[in-house]
Design a protein around this motif. Sequence first.
Motif, PDB file in Angstrom:
ATOM      1  N   TYR A   1       1.982  -0.808   6.767  1.00 45.61           N
ATOM      2  CA  TYR A   1       1.969  -1.424   6.888  1.00 45.61           C
ATOM      3  C   TYR A   1       1.222  -2.169   8.544  1.00 45.61           C
ATOM      4  O   TYR A   1       0.857  -3.558   8.340  1.00 45.61           O
TER       5      TYR A   1
ATOM      6  N   ASN B   1      -5.020  -4.381   9.412  1.00 44.41           N
ATOM      7  CA  ASN B   1      -4.945  -5.460   9.252  1.00 44.41           C
ATOM      8  C   ASN B   1      -3.494  -6.479  10.008  1.00 44.41           C
ATOM      9  O   ASN B   1      -3.119  -7.725  10.090  1.00 44.41           O
ATOM     10  N   ARG B   2      -2.781  -5.701  10.924  1.00 44.43           N
ATOM     11  CA  ARG B   2      -1.679  -5.832  11.879  1.00 44.43           C
ATOM     12  C   ARG B   2      -2.452  -5.774  13.527  1.00 44.43           C
ATOM     13  O   ARG B   2      -1.314  -4.526  13.796  1.00 44.43           O
TER      14      ARG B   2
END
Length: 333
Positions: free
Chosen positions: A233, A236-237
């Motif tokens: 999750y 890319n965060r």
Amino acid sequence: MNLLRKLLFPFSLLYGAITALRNWLYDSGWLKSKAYNLPVICVGNLTTGGTGKSPMIELLVSYLKKEKNVAVLSRGYKRNTSGYFEVQLNSTVEEVGDEPLQFKKKFPEITVAVCEDRQTGIEKLQKTASVILLDDAFQHRKVAASLNILLTPFHNLYVNDCMLPTGNLREPKFGAKRADIIVVTKCPDYMSDDTIATTKRKLNPKPNQAVYFSKIGYASIIKNTTQQKPLTYLKNRPFLLVTGIANPKPLVAFLKEEGLVFKESRFADHHNFTEAEINNLKNEAIILTTEKDFMRLGSIANSTEIYYLPITTVLLNNSEAHFKSSIYAAIEE
């Protein structure tokens, strides 16, 4: 800082002499250690922290909780209470400390207590417990444990360290002779036979001491009090990694190996976050922290997205069955 610690070497000699004298008084019988009628397992180290005591306690609890009434006793480092205090699910870090609260929330069915006087704590717990785990009590000589488990990290073996304040040892290296089991923690994923043999030679264990090797097992999920998500999750965060532990380097290395992009905010071990620090953290979009630090920071979950990454102790080289049997053998004696 390194230069300053070296300049304090005379104080290391003095501190080493004092702790050596204290141990000699116990070993020779001038000072008395108290034994108990139920198994008491001590998990500790010779250094000031960062050896993996909490995951080891949790591993032992997972072994024993189905068949025994397990109690964990800690001093409750940095709590603002004193004396004997039994940890409840609604206890606060300020009352009991971060690690005891972590144990209770992870294993609500067991008894967790804090008391700076281990004898007092054991005397209260033995009324209902059938086995007591002492967290960070290797230097607490007033108690004669049934089994002493000594932890030492692979990249900072106690044999390569020196006394405080120049080094990180709480007592001289020969204090390791009291251990029944030595666990080399935070090892690489793969340990060759030559590496294992070399490490054992450095430790030079006594014939009665068993040596095991373990690594940190990182979960593939992240959690908070209400949610669980895959670690992916965070891909890319960008997020902020907040740590208040003795050695965050293995965690940082693991996250980078997973290809995650993040900033870091490091604090001292068992750091008490100030109101200003907490308000600053509330401005972050996503925070990842350790389970221990989440005990202190979980309250900001209403203001920002915050998770912790669970870890475990993983025994290497198919040694877990043997390690587990040695634990049961000690408590059945």
